[in-house]
Enzyme design. Structure first.
Site, PDB file in Angstrom:
ATOM      1  N   TYR A 104       0.758  -1.107   0.224  1.00 20.59           N
ATOM      2  CA  TYR A 104      -0.090   0.049   0.014  1.00 20.59           C
ATOM      3  C   TYR A 104       0.894   1.336  -0.014  1.00 20.59           C
ATOM      4  O   TYR A 104       2.232   1.086  -0.055  1.00 20.59           O
ATOM      5  CB  TYR A 104      -0.889   0.000   1.087  1.00 20.59           C
ATOM      6  CG  TYR A 104      -1.973  -1.300   1.252  1.00 20.59           C
ATOM      7  CD1 TYR A 104      -2.569  -1.513   0.038  1.00 20.59           C
ATOM      8  CD2 TYR A 104      -2.117  -2.280   2.171  1.00 20.59           C
ATOM      9  CE1 TYR A 104      -3.174  -2.958  -0.217  1.00 20.59           C
ATOM     10  CE2 TYR A 104      -2.800  -3.156   2.112  1.00 20.59           C
ATOM     11  CZ  TYR A 104      -3.579  -3.680   0.914  1.00 20.59           C
ATOM     12  OH  TYR A 104      -4.378  -4.575   0.710  1.00 20.59           O
ATOM     13  N   ARG A 140       3.100  -0.802  10.981  1.00 21.54           N
ATOM     14  CA  ARG A 140       3.148  -2.004  10.530  1.00 21.54           C
ATOM     15  C   ARG A 140       3.947  -2.033   9.094  1.00 21.54           C
ATOM     16  O   ARG A 140       3.632  -1.152   8.354  1.00 21.54           O
ATOM     17  CB  ARG A 140       1.798  -2.767   9.931  1.00 21.54           C
ATOM     18  CG  ARG A 140       1.780  -3.774   9.188  1.00 21.54           C
ATOM     19  CD  ARG A 140       0.403  -4.758   9.145  1.00 21.54           C
ATOM     20  NE  ARG A 140       0.346  -5.667  10.149  1.00 21.54           N
ATOM     21  CZ  ARG A 140      -0.589  -6.667  10.203  1.00 21.54           C
ATOM     22  NH1 ARG A 140      -1.237  -6.779   9.369  1.00 21.54           N
ATOM     23  NH2 ARG A 140      -0.632  -7.242  11.364  1.00 21.54           N
TER      24      ARG A 140
END
Length: 405
Positions: A228, A276
């Site tokens: 992403y 993350r």
């Protein structure tokens, strides 16, 4: 900034770990941390195990079991609904220490699919606050992962094929990324982000963080993994820019570090901040563990408290050796070499193995994903299997314990 203070818990009393920010000198702390990470733990009486509490800043997690953020593709216009309340609330009732809300889009265009959770407008706050309030009543810590899908946005739900939605008629929208490189053949070519686009993205993340705090979440996680947007800037596979955000490692890390610094300024001092990452792209010439360690050292300086260590997602043709705990070695290396707490994940299904990850010093939290979908009460069963009194909700425990007698 104060240095990392490793956990100092004594079994079986399991006193809460010391807060991250102390006046302990750097050399003493690092020596203690190295000792904890590298020593052979006594497996019979570990200093810290899966059920030990963990204190980070002003938040104490009742155990080391975390519900991994998992997209449910069940929102409409970004709004959390009754499904999300039951889905997340049941895991809090099931005994996990941290309930993490799925990747929640900071802009409408940053959604993976039209059915993603969102937090790009103030109206999203109250439905999320309802979830956070309930999670806390069950003794768990409510956390939320803030995300932008970048070039992997505008896709259909996975159970209807997951294909790219290329037109407004299909329900799709234009996608953006660091460079005009599609994720897969046939996917839309993302518009390369300008300096103005980057500024808008940072502003959206800041606004989303303020909304998440207003909703009552006690932990914010920045999603910089799985191909992403933030991961796209890190990886040479997706980032071929020639400006200050592309090229060498320092430039490719620039946006994530800039964003993390801004968010840490917004998040109250007594609340944890996680990031993350994908520790490797599993592809030659891509992002790898050495670069991840360098990144995590910088994130620690900015006040990030824990690295949630995943992998992959940057390219569709990566060869990933999926097996039990396949990402745990990355969590261990980052923990030891970057001197920062880590969360371990990846095909973890049984409590004994999860406990071994903690007792051997490979990670500080264990993130459970699919196994919690199969068994919402996994954490309670873990307590039972480890000889602890299961922490049933009061409404359940009375009946269960009475029957046991």
């Amino acid at each position: 900034m104060s240095q990392y203070d490793p956990d100092k818990l004594e079994h079986p009393s399991r006193r809460p770990a010391n807060d991250l920010f102390t006046n302990t000198s750097e050399s003493v702390v690092q020596d203690a941390f190295q000792s904890q990470c590298q020593c052979e733990h006594d497996r019979e009486v570990p200093e810290v195990d899966l059920l030990s509490p963990l204190t980070i800043r002003g938040v104490t997690f009742p155990n080391r079991i975390a519900m991994s953020p998992m997209c449910m593709y069940s929102a409409e216009d970004g709004f959390a609904n009754d499904f999300h309340l039951v889905h997340l609330g049941s895991r809090a009732m099931g005994g996990v220490g941290l309930v993490m809300v799925e990747a929640t889009a900071v802009t409408a265009e940053g959604r993976i699919s039209p059915a993603d959770m969102g937090i790009w407008k103030d109206e999203h706050i109250e439905p999320l606050a309802r979830i956070a309030r309930f999670v806390e009543t069950q003794g768990a810590i409510p956390g939320i992962q803030l995300a932008h899908a970048g070039r992997k946005a505008s896709c259909d739900k996975p159970w209807t094929g997951g294909r790219s939605l290329k037109t407004a008629t299909e329900g799709g929208w234009p996608v953006i990324g660091p460079s005009p490189l599609p994720f897969d053949a046939g996917d839309p070519i993302p518009a390369a982000m300008s300096e103005a686009d980057i500024g808008h993205c940072i502003d959206a993340w800041k606004a989303a963080t303020k909304r998440a705090l207003a909703a009552g979440f006690k932990l914010i996680e920045l999603h910089a993994a799985h191909g992403y947007l933030m991961h796209e800037f890190l990886s040479p596979i997706s980032n071929q820019r020639t400006d200050e955000y592309g090229g060498n490692l320092e430039n490719r890390m620039r946006l994530l570090l800039r964003l993390a610094g801004r968010l840490r300024e917004i998040i109250p001092h007594d609340l944890p901040f996680f990031v993350r990452i994908s520790a490797t792209d599993w592809t030659h010439g891509g992002w790898d563990i050495e670069q991840s360690i360098a990144l995590c050292r910088e994130l620690k300086v900015l006040g990030v408290d824990l690295i949630d260590v995943s992998s992959g997602g940057a390219t569709p043709d990566a060869k990933i050796p999926v097996s039990r705990g396949y990402q745990i070695p990355f969590a261990r290396r980052i923990r030891e070499e970057a001197k920062i707490r880590t969360g371990g994940l990846g095909m973890i299904t049984d409590p004994q193995y999860a406990d071994e990850i903690i007792t051997s010093g490979q990670a500080d939290l264990v993130f459970i994903g699919r196994e919690l979908l199969r068994e919402p009460y996994w954490a309670i069963k873990a307590q039972h299997s480890m000889g602890e009194e299961p922490a049933w909700p009061t409404q359940y425990g009375y009946a269960v314990k009475r029957r046991a007698k």
